[in-house]
Scaffold this active site. Structure first.
Site, PDB file in Angstrom:
ATOM      1  N   THR A 108       0.824  -1.218   0.000  1.00  0.00           N
ATOM      2  CA  THR A 108       0.000   0.000   0.000  1.00  0.00           C
ATOM      3  C   THR A 108       0.859   1.269   0.000  1.00  0.00           C
ATOM      4  O   THR A 108       1.895   1.325   0.660  1.00  0.00           O
ATOM      5  CB  THR A 108      -0.917  -0.018   1.243  1.00  0.00           C
ATOM      6  N   THR A 161       2.298  -3.300   8.306  1.00  0.00           N
ATOM      7  CA  THR A 161       2.329  -4.076   9.549  1.00  0.00           C
ATOM      8  C   THR A 161       3.750  -4.594   9.767  1.00  0.00           C
ATOM      9  O   THR A 161       4.382  -5.069   8.821  1.00  0.00           O
ATOM     10  CB  THR A 161       1.333  -5.257   9.442  1.00  0.00           C
ATOM     11  N   GLU A 204      -3.901 -15.128   2.788  1.00  0.00           N
ATOM     12  CA  GLU A 204      -3.977 -14.050   3.787  1.00  0.00           C
ATOM     13  C   GLU A 204      -5.440 -13.830   4.200  1.00  0.00           C
ATOM     14  O   GLU A 204      -5.754 -13.653   5.380  1.00  0.00           O
ATOM     15  CB  GLU A 204      -3.401 -12.751   3.216  1.00  0.00           C
ATOM     16  N   GLY A 228     -22.914  -3.469  28.824  1.00  0.00           N
ATOM     17  CA  GLY A 228     -23.212  -2.121  29.323  1.00  0.00           C
ATOM     18  C   GLY A 228     -21.955  -1.264  29.297  1.00  0.00           C
ATOM     19  O   GLY A 228     -21.096  -1.426  28.423  1.00  0.00           O
ATOM     20  N   GLY A 229     -21.833  -0.373  30.283  1.00  0.00           N
ATOM     21  CA  GLY A 229     -20.698   0.555  30.334  1.00  0.00           C
ATOM     22  C   GLY A 229     -19.358  -0.152  30.374  1.00  0.00           C
ATOM     23  O   GLY A 229     -18.359   0.336  29.833  1.00  0.00           O
ATOM     24  N   GLY A 287      -6.223  -6.040   3.876  1.00  0.00           N
ATOM     25  CA  GLY A 287      -6.230  -7.341   3.197  1.00  0.00           C
ATOM     26  C   GLY A 287      -7.312  -7.423   2.137  1.00  0.00           C
ATOM     27  O   GLY A 287      -7.672  -8.511   1.685  1.00  0.00           O
TER      28      GLY A 287
HETATM   29  C1  LIG Z   1      -3.960  -1.543  10.475  1.00  0.00           C
HETATM   30  C2  LIG Z   1      -3.646  -1.737   9.013  1.00  0.00           C
HETATM   31  C3  LIG Z   1      -2.642  -2.634   8.640  1.00  0.00           C
HETATM   32  C4  LIG Z   1      -2.299  -2.772   7.290  1.00  0.00           C
HETATM   33  N1  LIG Z   1      -1.239  -3.586   6.934  1.00  0.00           N
HETATM   34  C5  LIG Z   1      -0.785  -3.553   5.654  1.00  0.00           C
HETATM   35  C6  LIG Z   1       0.424  -4.246   5.303  1.00  0.00           C
HETATM   36  O1  LIG Z   1       1.064  -4.916   6.110  1.00  0.00           O
HETATM   37  N2  LIG Z   1       0.876  -4.123   4.021  1.00  0.00           N
HETATM   38  C7  LIG Z   1       0.203  -3.403   3.071  1.00  0.00           C
HETATM   39  O2  LIG Z   1       0.671  -3.339   1.936  1.00  0.00           O
HETATM   40  N3  LIG Z   1      -0.954  -2.749   3.368  1.00  0.00           N
HETATM   41  C8  LIG Z   1      -1.457  -2.799   4.641  1.00  0.00           C
HETATM   42  N4  LIG Z   1      -2.613  -2.124   4.974  1.00  0.00           N
HETATM   43  C9  LIG Z   1      -3.300  -1.357   3.937  1.00  0.00           C
HETATM   44  C10 LIG Z   1      -4.635  -1.954   3.531  1.00  0.00           C
HETATM   45  O3  LIG Z   1      -4.441  -3.169   2.831  1.00  0.00           O
HETATM   46  C11 LIG Z   1      -5.375  -0.885   2.721  1.00  0.00           C
HETATM   47  O4  LIG Z   1      -5.767   0.121   3.634  1.00  0.00           O
HETATM   48  C12 LIG Z   1      -6.575  -1.443   1.990  1.00  0.00           C
HETATM   49  O5  LIG Z   1      -6.160  -2.285   0.947  1.00  0.00           O
HETATM   50  C13 LIG Z   1      -7.463  -0.336   1.408  1.00  0.00           C
HETATM   51  O6  LIG Z   1      -6.706   0.580   0.685  1.00  0.00           O
HETATM   52  P1  LIG Z   1      -6.882   2.159   0.973  1.00  0.00           P
HETATM   53  O7  LIG Z   1      -6.703   2.362   2.434  1.00  0.00           O
HETATM   54  O8  LIG Z   1      -5.961   2.893   0.071  1.00  0.00           O
HETATM   55  O9  LIG Z   1      -8.371   2.468   0.596  1.00  0.00           O
HETATM   56  P2  LIG Z   1      -8.901   2.856  -0.849  1.00  0.00           P
HETATM   57  O10 LIG Z   1      -8.416   1.890  -1.846  1.00  0.00           O
HETATM   58  O11 LIG Z   1      -8.616   4.301  -1.072  1.00  0.00           O
HETATM   59  O12 LIG Z   1     -10.476   2.674  -0.652  1.00  0.00           O
HETATM   60  C14 LIG Z   1     -11.354   3.726  -0.209  1.00  0.00           C
HETATM   61  C15 LIG Z   1     -12.782   3.228  -0.325  1.00  0.00           C
HETATM   62  O13 LIG Z   1     -13.080   2.950  -1.705  1.00  0.00           O
HETATM   63  C16 LIG Z   1     -13.627   1.662  -1.793  1.00  0.00           C
HETATM   64  N5  LIG Z   1     -13.311   1.015  -3.065  1.00  0.00           N
HETATM   65  C17 LIG Z   1     -12.085   0.764  -3.571  1.00  0.00           C
HETATM   66  N6  LIG Z   1     -12.176   0.080  -4.731  1.00  0.00           N
HETATM   67  C18 LIG Z   1     -13.497  -0.131  -4.943  1.00  0.00           C
HETATM   68  C19 LIG Z   1     -14.246  -0.784  -5.957  1.00  0.00           C
HETATM   69  N7  LIG Z   1     -13.634  -1.391  -6.992  1.00  0.00           N
HETATM   70  N8  LIG Z   1     -15.584  -0.799  -5.862  1.00  0.00           N
HETATM   71  C20 LIG Z   1     -16.207  -0.182  -4.834  1.00  0.00           C
HETATM   72  N9  LIG Z   1     -15.564   0.446  -3.836  1.00  0.00           N
HETATM   73  C21 LIG Z   1     -14.212   0.477  -3.882  1.00  0.00           C
HETATM   74  C22 LIG Z   1     -12.986   0.895  -0.667  1.00  0.00           C
HETATM   75  O14 LIG Z   1     -13.719  -0.288  -0.371  1.00  0.00           O
HETATM   76  C23 LIG Z   1     -13.028   1.921   0.432  1.00  0.00           C
HETATM   77  O15 LIG Z   1     -14.292   1.918   1.046  1.00  0.00           O
HETATM   78  C24 LIG Z   1      -3.004  -2.026   6.309  1.00  0.00           C
HETATM   79  C25 LIG Z   1      -4.038  -1.156   6.690  1.00  0.00           C
HETATM   80  C26 LIG Z   1      -4.352  -0.999   8.013  1.00  0.00           C
HETATM   81  C27 LIG Z   1      -5.436  -0.015   8.386  1.00  0.00           C
END
Ligand SMILES: Cc1cc2nc3c(=O)[nH]c(=O)nc-3n(C[C@H](O)[C@H](O)[C@H](O)COP(=O)(O)OP(=O)(O)OC[C@H]3O[C@@H](n4cnc5c(N)ncnc54)[C@H](O)[C@@H]3O)c2cc1C
Length: 376
Positions: free
Chosen positions: A125, A157, A241, A338-339, A362
Site C-alpha cells: 500500500t 504491519t 492471507e 453495558g458501560g 487485506g
Molecule cells: C492496520 C492496518 C494494517 C495494514 N497492513 C498492511 C500491510 O502490512 N501491508 C500493506 O501493503 N498494506 C497494509 N494495509 C493497507 C490496507 O491493505 C489498505 O488500507 C486497503 O487495501 C485499502 O486501501 P486504501 O486504504 O488505500 O483504501 P482505498 O483503496 O482508497 O479505498 C477507499 C474506499 O473505496 C472503496 N473502493 C475501492 N475500490 C473499490 C471498488 N472497486 N468498488 C467499490 N468500492 C471500492 C474501498 O472499499 C473503500 O471503502 C493495512 C491497513 C491498516 C489499516
C-alpha cells in the site's frame, strides 16, 4: 463444537501454543498496547518455541507443518485478544520467499525469520493507492548490479520492527500489472527509513509504519522471483492471507461470545441476571448460531486450501462473511456488557475496536464483493 479438521498432533501443538500465549503474551499485552509496538524479544521467544513460520520447510528452519499449524497459532493468539502481525510474518512474508525467491535468498533470510531474529513485512500500500494496487508508483530501476528503489509505502504491519520488507515496486511502469516486481529490502540499507508507529484507533500493540525509499540500492539478487511477476505473486498469495483473517475473525467471535455469556451470567440488573432477560439470550443465541455457521464455512475453506489452494473467490467469501459477522456480533456483545463494554478492562471493547480494520485491510469488503461478483 466438534471440529474434524484437526488431528491429535495439532491439539498437542495447540496446548503448547496456548501455554505460551497465556504466559508470554496475555500478561504483557496492555503494556505493548501503551507502547504502540510489540518488543522484538517476543519474536525471538516465539521463534525459540517453534511458533513462527510453522509451515516453512524444516530445511530452512521452519516447523515443516501444514496450514493447520498456522491456524492453531492464529486461533490461540486471537483467543487472548492479541494482534501482533505474526501471521503477516509467518504466513505471508515467509511463504513468498519459499514459493518464489532464489535458493540463495531463501537460505539467507528464512532461517532468521523462523528464529525470530528477523521480522518480516510486506509493503504494497502507498499513500495514493491501496485497493488499486497495480497503479502503485514506487519504482525500482536497474542500475548495474543493483535495483534503485524510490517511493513510499504506508500502513505497513511490522513496519518499525521489520528486518526485511518485501516491497512491491514498478520495474516497468508502462506494463501495468505486468510491470510490478517484489524486491527484498533489508534493515540498514542506506536510504531506507521509516516512521511510526502510526496513530491508529485500534490494534494498538501492532507495529504499523510508513516506509520511505530514497534511492535505496539493493543487489539484483534481492528480487523475489521473476521480474514483472510481482502482481501475479500477490494475487496468488492474497487468498491465504484472507483465509487467515477469516479464521482469526471466527476465533475472536467465539471467544467474545463466551466471555459475554459469562459476564451476563453474573451481572445483576433490576434484581435479575442480565442473561435472564430474553433479549440477552436471543442476542447470544443469534450470535452463537452465526458463529457456528461461520466456523463450518471457514473450516471447509481450510480443507479446500489444504487440498490444493483455495480460490480467490472462496477466500473473498470467507473474509467478507467472517469480518462482517465479527463486526455485527461484537457490537451486540459490547452492548450486553453495558458501560463495562466500553472500558479497556474487558476484552470485548478492545476486540470491537480492533475488529473494524478487518473489513478494510487485506482487501476491503467492497473489493471482495467485486471479486465474488466477477464469478457470475
Ligand atoms: C492496520 C492496518 C494494517 C495494514 N497492513 C498492511 C500491510 O502490512 N501491508 C500493506 O501493503 N498494506 C497494509 N494495509 C493497507 C490496507 O491493505 C489498505 O488500507 C486497503 O487495501 C485499502 O486501501 P486504501 O486504504 O488505500 O483504501 P482505498 O483503496 O482508497 O479505498 C477507499 C474506499 O473505496 C472503496 N473502493 C475501492 N475500490 C473499490 C471498488 N472497486 N468498488 C467499490 N468500492 C471500492 C474501498 O472499499 C473503500 O471503502 C493495512 C491497513 C491498516 C489499516
Amino acid at each position: 463444537m466438534h471440529r474434524s479438521i484437526f488431528e491429535p498432533e495439532h491439539e498437542l501443538f495447540r496446548d503448547q501454543v496456548r501455554r505460551f500465549c497465556e504466559r508470554e503474551v496475555a500478561p504483557h499485552y496492555r503494556d505493548w498496547e501503551r507502547a504502540g509496538v510489540t518488543p522484538r524479544s517476543l519474536w525471538r521467544r516465539m521463534g525459540d518455541a517453534g511458533l513462527l513460520c510453522t509451515t516453512i520447510p524444516t530445511e530452512y528452519g521452519g516447523g515443516g507443518g501444514s496450514f493447520l499449524h498456522a491456524m492453531v497459532v492464529t486461533e490461540e493468539l486471537a483467543r487472548v485478544g492479541a494482534n501482533l502481525g505474526v501471521a503477516v510474518h509467518s504466513d505471508m512474508v515467509s511463504p513468498y520467499l519459499v514459493h518464489y525467491a532464489s535458493e540463495t535468498l531463501k537460505r539467507r533470510l528464512l532461517p532468521k525469520l523462523c528464529r525470530g531474529e528477523l521480522i518480516g513485512s510486506i509493503a504494497m500500500t502507498e499513500p495514493g493507492i491501496g485497493s488499486d494496487l497495480k497503479s502503485m508508483s514506487t519504482r525500482a530501476v536497474r542500475d548495474g548490479d543493483h535495483w534503485v528503489i524510490s517511493g513510499q509505502k504506508v500502513w505497513i504491519t511490522n513496519g518499525m520492527n521489520c528486518g526485511v520488507a518485501l516491497v512491491a515496486c514498478k520495474t516497468d511502469p508502462a506494463a501495468g500489472a505486468r510491470g510490478v516486481s517484489l524486491v527484498a529490502v533489508e534493515e540498514g540499507t542506506p536510504g531506507f527509513t521509516r516512521q511510526g508507529p502510526m496513530d491508529k484507533i485500534g490494534l494498538k500493540a501492532q507495529d504499523t509504519a510508513e516506509l520511505f525509499f530514497d534511492e535505496v540500492r539493493v543487489p539484483l539478487s534481492n528480487l523475489v522471483g521473476e521480474e514483472g511477476r510481482g502482481f501475479r505473486y500477490l494475487m496468488e498469495q492474497l487468498p491465504q492471507e484472507r483465509l487467515v483473517i477469516a479464521a482469526r475473525s471466527a476465533a475472536i467471535l467465539e471467544t467474545q461470545i463466551e466471555a459475554t455469556r459469562a459476564y451476563a451470567a453474573q451481572r445483576q440488573v433490576f434484581g435479575r441476571l442480565v442473561i435472564d432477560f430474553q433479549n440477552s439470550r436471543f442476542k447470544l443465541a443469534e450470535a452463537k448460531a452465526y458463529a457456528a455457521m461461520l466456523r463450518s464455512f471457514v473450516d471447509a475453506c481450510v480443507t479446500e486450501h489444504l487440498a490444493g489452494g483455495i480460490s480467490s473467490e472462496r477466500a473473498a467469501m470467507a473474509k467478507l462473511v467472517a469480518t462482517e459477522l465479527l463486526g455485527r456480533y461484537l457490537d451486540e456483545c459490547l452492548q450486553l456488557h453495558g458501560g463495562y463494554g466500553y472500558s479497556n478492562e474487558y476484552g470485548v471493547g478492545r476486540a470491537w475496536v480492533d475488529a473494524r480494520v478487518t473489513r478494510i485491510a487485506g482487501g476491503t469488503s467492497e473489493v471482495l464483493k467485486d471479486i465474488i461478483g466477477r464469478g457470475f
